[in-house]
Design an enzyme around this catalytic site. Sequence first.
Site, PDB file in Angstrom:
ATOM      1  N   ASP A 192      -9.938  -3.836  -4.837  1.00  0.00           N
ATOM      2  CA  ASP A 192      -9.387  -2.962  -4.160  1.00  0.00           C
ATOM      3  C   ASP A 192      -9.248  -1.247  -4.833  1.00  0.00           C
ATOM      4  O   ASP A 192      -9.318  -1.629  -6.127  1.00  0.00           O
ATOM      5  CB  ASP A 192      -7.843  -3.268  -4.401  1.00  0.00           C
ATOM      6  CG  ASP A 192      -6.866  -2.344  -3.547  1.00  0.00           C
ATOM      7  OD1 ASP A 192      -7.188  -1.424  -2.838  1.00  0.00           O
ATOM      8  OD2 ASP A 192      -5.699  -2.717  -3.866  1.00  0.00           O
TER       9      ASP A 192
ATOM     10  N   SER B 193       0.742  -1.135   0.045  1.00  0.00           N
ATOM     11  CA  SER B 193       0.148  -0.172   0.088  1.00  0.00           C
ATOM     12  C   SER B 193       0.977   1.098   0.031  1.00  0.00           C
ATOM     13  O   SER B 193       1.589   1.397  -0.967  1.00  0.00           O
ATOM     14  CB  SER B 193      -1.096   0.107   1.182  1.00  0.00           C
ATOM     15  OG  SER B 193      -1.903   0.804   1.058  1.00  0.00           O
TER      16      SER B 193
ATOM     17  N   HIS C 182      -8.424  -4.782  -0.374  1.00  0.00           N
ATOM     18  CA  HIS C 182      -7.104  -3.963   0.058  1.00  0.00           C
ATOM     19  C   HIS C 182      -6.561  -4.594   1.419  1.00  0.00           C
ATOM     20  O   HIS C 182      -7.542  -4.729   2.300  1.00  0.00           O
ATOM     21  CB  HIS C 182      -7.457  -2.665  -0.023  1.00  0.00           C
ATOM     22  CG  HIS C 182      -5.995  -1.914   0.235  1.00  0.00           C
ATOM     23  ND1 HIS C 182      -5.230  -1.548  -0.837  1.00  0.00           N
ATOM     24  CD2 HIS C 182      -5.192  -1.239   1.461  1.00  0.00           C
ATOM     25  CE1 HIS C 182      -4.181  -1.064  -0.371  1.00  0.00           C
ATOM     26  NE2 HIS C 182      -4.282  -0.672   0.816  1.00  0.00           N
TER      27      HIS C 182
END
Length: 347
Positions: free
Chosen positions: A283, A189, A313
Amino acid sequence: MNASLGLAERSQRALVVALSRIPAPILRVFVRPPTNTSGERMAPDVALLMKLTEAGNDYSDLPVTGAREQIEHEAAMFADRVDPCEVEEDIELADGLWATRHGSRDARNLILFFHGGGFVLGSRASYTAPARMLAHGTGAQVLSVEYRLAPENPFPAAHENALTAWRYAVDHAAGWGVDPRRIVVTGESAGGNIAAVLCQQVRGEAVQPALQVLIQPVTDISVHRPSQDQFAGSPALSAKQIGWFMGHYLPAGTDHRDPRVSPLLAGDLGGLPRAIVSLAGFDPLHDDGLAYATALLESGVPTEVLHEPGLVHGYIAFTAVSPTSKAAVKRLIASIGSILSAEMTAP
């Protein structure tokens, strides 16, 4: 992490783990997993987790300190209990910049790891399970970096810390039995953004990463891509939460096209390390990661895309309560290990 949970919380964790093990056909009846615009269906165990998450508190409604406490608590709830490595060493890389080294003493590869959390949340403690899984699964040492977080340390502090961590790893690798040319740069991320930017910053230097592993990375905030709209209400990462992160991370007036903010906009990506890019079907950052993987390939960089259609995610943090997420992490680790093994045996 187990000690941080009270009796009621341990019971709750055990219940979620048990529910996630219900056979998928049965679980699908109760949670009704959604389908995305590509026709992919969310994994039933992930759909269950999203329902539970949706019913809880939204950290973006809290002050930063409260949000951090919530995220650390959720890590204790949802992450696997992974056996410690032979080496578990805390290292001060620079004044106040810490990392933890996990692995075996005879490991000959090193993974430099940057955790997720929107540049505001997360820590090397909350990502202990993924770091240990990487170490055990690839046979490499893992240096998990506690880069400084916003808003106390806004952009570009995390990237400055990452460069410091890279220099430290290169300088000390030989002392750990590692060839500095066998360092893998990995991030999830926000950490994926940090890893991508770091590879660009050291491009052309005598020592460069052997591989970059970008897990659901943030690669371009200058435009709005379709997956952000499709999953704007995702309990795993909502549009509201993304806005909260960016509001804390980027000082007013920051150019969103700065390659350190949006590494996709760096121009020609040729000469960067070969890559693994992990994407999830549900996501909001899916299209970000896909765009970066495409740009790498178009620039001649060997790139493997691992698409996990049923996941959301942050799946690497759900390995205790989602067998589907754990299987995906194992696939990711196997891909990294395969590349490292091939390089070890190459003439």
